[in-house]
Scaffold this active site. Structure first.
Site, PDB file in Angstrom:
ATOM      1  N   CYS A  55      -5.475 -18.004  10.822  1.00  0.00           N
ATOM      2  CA  CYS A  55      -6.772 -17.343  10.786  1.00  0.00           C
ATOM      3  C   CYS A  55      -6.754 -15.970  10.138  1.00  0.00           C
ATOM      4  O   CYS A  55      -7.407 -15.729   9.129  1.00  0.00           O
ATOM      5  CB  CYS A  55      -7.325 -17.241  12.204  1.00  0.00           C
ATOM      6  SG  CYS A  55      -8.818 -16.256  12.335  1.00  0.00           S
ATOM      7  N   HIS A  92     -10.423 -10.737  11.331  1.00  0.00           N
ATOM      8  CA  HIS A  92      -9.907 -11.112  12.636  1.00  0.00           C
ATOM      9  C   HIS A  92     -10.198  -9.990  13.625  1.00  0.00           C
ATOM     10  O   HIS A  92     -10.185  -8.810  13.256  1.00  0.00           O
ATOM     11  CB  HIS A  92      -8.402 -11.376  12.558  1.00  0.00           C
ATOM     12  CG  HIS A  92      -7.855 -12.025  13.784  1.00  0.00           C
ATOM     13  ND1 HIS A  92      -8.084 -13.356  14.075  1.00  0.00           N
ATOM     14  CD2 HIS A  92      -7.114 -11.535  14.800  1.00  0.00           C
ATOM     15  CE1 HIS A  92      -7.491 -13.654  15.224  1.00  0.00           C
ATOM     16  NE2 HIS A  92      -6.901 -12.567  15.680  1.00  0.00           N
TER      17      HIS A  92
END
Length: 244
Positions: A88, A142
């Site tokens: 991610c 993130h």
């Protein structure tokens, strides 16, 4: 006879000419930028990751995704698009900065690309520096990396940006990335990753929609979109809205 100029006076004269040319060029660039904004397009930037191409637009008929199907029909679908790292944070930092993980040095969920690229231009900051109103919500970078969703480096420093539609987000002044309250799985708390909990919802939209963090993001994105649209109508300032 003309007065004799010293070498220093000649340098000063040349310096003044250089300043005049620089100021004229700068003024022309500003005027060009203002003129270009009159035809600038508004941008809605929707980000989602950790997914395979399991969508009806990719021929997977067992997937129910009517809204994404309509989006695909009106836009462009890439059949050979590859993720440069299947994690991610590195992946998000790549498509938010245009740099590979080998450049950002982000291989995990803990590092901040600002540590080695304090002056790097992100996608929203590019628009911000070209006169756009930039607003964002949800998971674009993130969480926590960079700090506060990159703050005013990437986003317009106004109250409408650093506020959330619902109380599940952080305190005032923080980037809006809604989170859920802990749920219970087989009688035990699943607090570290509450978004992974099962919910009772149906395809027709009924059910526990309030259980989805994405619903908070949608509510906040709708609020920001309406604000940006009203601002565009009254001032002509185009906007970039990122939704993650």
């Amino acid at each position: 006879m003309a007065p004799h100029k010293t070498r220093l006076e000649g340098k000063k004269s040349g310096f003044r000419i250089c300043i005049a040319i620089a100021l004229a060029s700068y003024s022309l660039s500003i005027a060009r930028a203002v003129r270009d904004l009159s035809n600038a397009k508004n941008v809605l930037y929707i980000v989602s990751d950790d997914l395979r191409s399991e969508l009806s637009s990719y021929g997977q008929q067992h997937i129910h995704s009517p809204n994404l199907e309509r989006l695909a029909q009106s836009g462009m679908t890439f059949w050979r698009a590859y993720c440069n790292q299947p994690v991610c944070s590195p992946s998000r930092n790549s498509f938010m900065t245009g740099r590979r993980p080998s450049t950002t040095k982000i291989w995990n969920f803990l590092s901040d690309f600002r540590a080695i690229g304090p002056n790097w231009t992100t996608v929203p900051s590019h628009f911000l520096h070209h006169g756009y109103l930039t607003l964002g919500t949800g998971k674009l970078f993130h969480e926590g990396h960079p700090n506060n969703g990159d703050g005013s480096r990437s986003w317009s420093n106004i109250s409408e940006q650093f506020s959330c539609q619902k109380s599940t987000a952080g305190p005032p002044g923080t980037f809006c990335d809604p989170a859920l309250t802990p749920c219970s799985v087989h009688g035990s708390s699943f607090a570290p990753n509450p978004r992974w909990c099962a919910v009772n919802a149906t395809l027709n939209g009924s059910g526990a929609h309030e259980s989805f963090a994405d619903m908070d993001t949608i509510a906040d994105a709708t609020k920001k979109f309406r604000f940006a649209a009203a601002n565009y109508k009254s001032t002509g300032q185009p906007f970039f809205l990122g939704v993650g």
